[in-house]
Design a protein around this motif. Structure first.
Motif, short mmCIF file in Angstrom:
data_model
loop_
_atom_site.label_atom_id
_atom_site.label_comp_id
_atom_site.label_asym_id
_atom_site.label_seq_id
_atom_site.Cartn_x
_atom_site.Cartn_y
_atom_site.Cartn_z
N ASP A 74 0.79 -1.23 0.00
CA ASP A 74 0.00 0.00 0.00
C ASP A 74 0.82 1.28 0.00
N TYR A 75 1.92 1.30 0.76
CA TYR A 75 2.71 2.52 0.90
C TYR A 75 4.19 2.21 0.68
N LEU A 76 4.88 3.15 0.07
CA LEU A 76 6.34 3.13 0.01
C LEU A 76 6.82 4.38 0.73
N ILE A 77 7.55 4.18 1.81
CA ILE A 77 7.91 5.28 2.70
C ILE A 77 9.43 5.35 2.84
N LYS A 78 9.94 6.56 2.82
CA LYS A 78 11.38 6.78 2.95
C LYS A 78 11.68 7.35 4.34
N PHE A 79 12.58 6.66 5.05
CA PHE A 79 13.03 7.09 6.37
C PHE A 79 14.48 7.58 6.27
#
Length: 198
Positions: free
Chosen positions: A142-147
């Motif tokens: 659902d999500y691609l998140i950058k930390f």
């Protein structure tokens, strides 16, 4: 990118062309976004391209490069801001110069997919400063998140906190960045809006 202390860029806002419908005409294009028509001349497109790469460039220098008068240049920039096409100016910071950091891209899948589930998750991640980018994507998650974090232990503590907060995460996969051959690029305004250019 160059020295972070000497560079900033203009970022494009939600009314920008990249995803909006547009119509081409002899002098440029007309964008149709959210029901509002915004005409962009080739001079506007040139100014956008300049500002994305050199956001601190003086108006006089922008005007010279765009081959217009300084007063006309100010009018173009003001109109681009008013239309929401230029949303803000930012300094570009290199995290690796701030000490030891770890960049991680993480795929998240939610257990349920009702509007309320997405809203709850997005409200939760909006309060995490170490998340620098989040995207809803198609495909198997659902999500691609950058930390950007202080290290692997710090990243894991953030993930554990997210899991404990009961925001609907059913699974996640982490991808640690080893190096970034292309760390950051501006939006290719000219190439996107001009079909005659590669």
């Amino acid at each position: 990118m160059g020295d972070a202390s000497k560079r900033c860029l203009a970022t494009t806002g939600p009314a920008a062309a990249f995803g909006a419908r547009h119509q081409r005409h002899a002098g440029g294009i007309t964008l149709v976004a959210k029901g509002a028509a915004v005409k962009l001349s080739r001079i506007d497109i040139k100014i956008l391209s300049i500002l994305q790469c050199r956001g601190r460039m003086p108006n006089k220098a922008i005007a010279e490069e765009a081959a217009i008068s300084p007063s006309a240049c100010l009018q173009h920039i003001r109109r681009l801001k008013d239309a929401g096409i230029i949303s803000e100016y930012r300094a570009i910071i290199h995290p690796q110069l701030l000490g030891e950091t770890l960049t991680v891209f993480t795929q998240f899948t939610l257990a349920d997919h009702k509007q309320e589930d997405f809203r709850r998750f997005e409200e939760a991640i909006s309060g995490i400063p170490f998340i620098v980018e989040a995207n809803v994507v198609s495909g198997g998650f659902d999500y691609l998140i950058k930390f950007v974090t202080r290290g692997i232990n710090h990243y894991q503590s953030i993930i554990e906190s997210m899991l404990a907060s009961n925001v609907g995460i059913t699974k996640y996969f982490s991808y640690i960045v080893i190096r970034s051959p292309i760390p950051d690029r501006v939006v290719p305004v000219v190439q996107l809006l001009d079909a005659d250019r590669a």
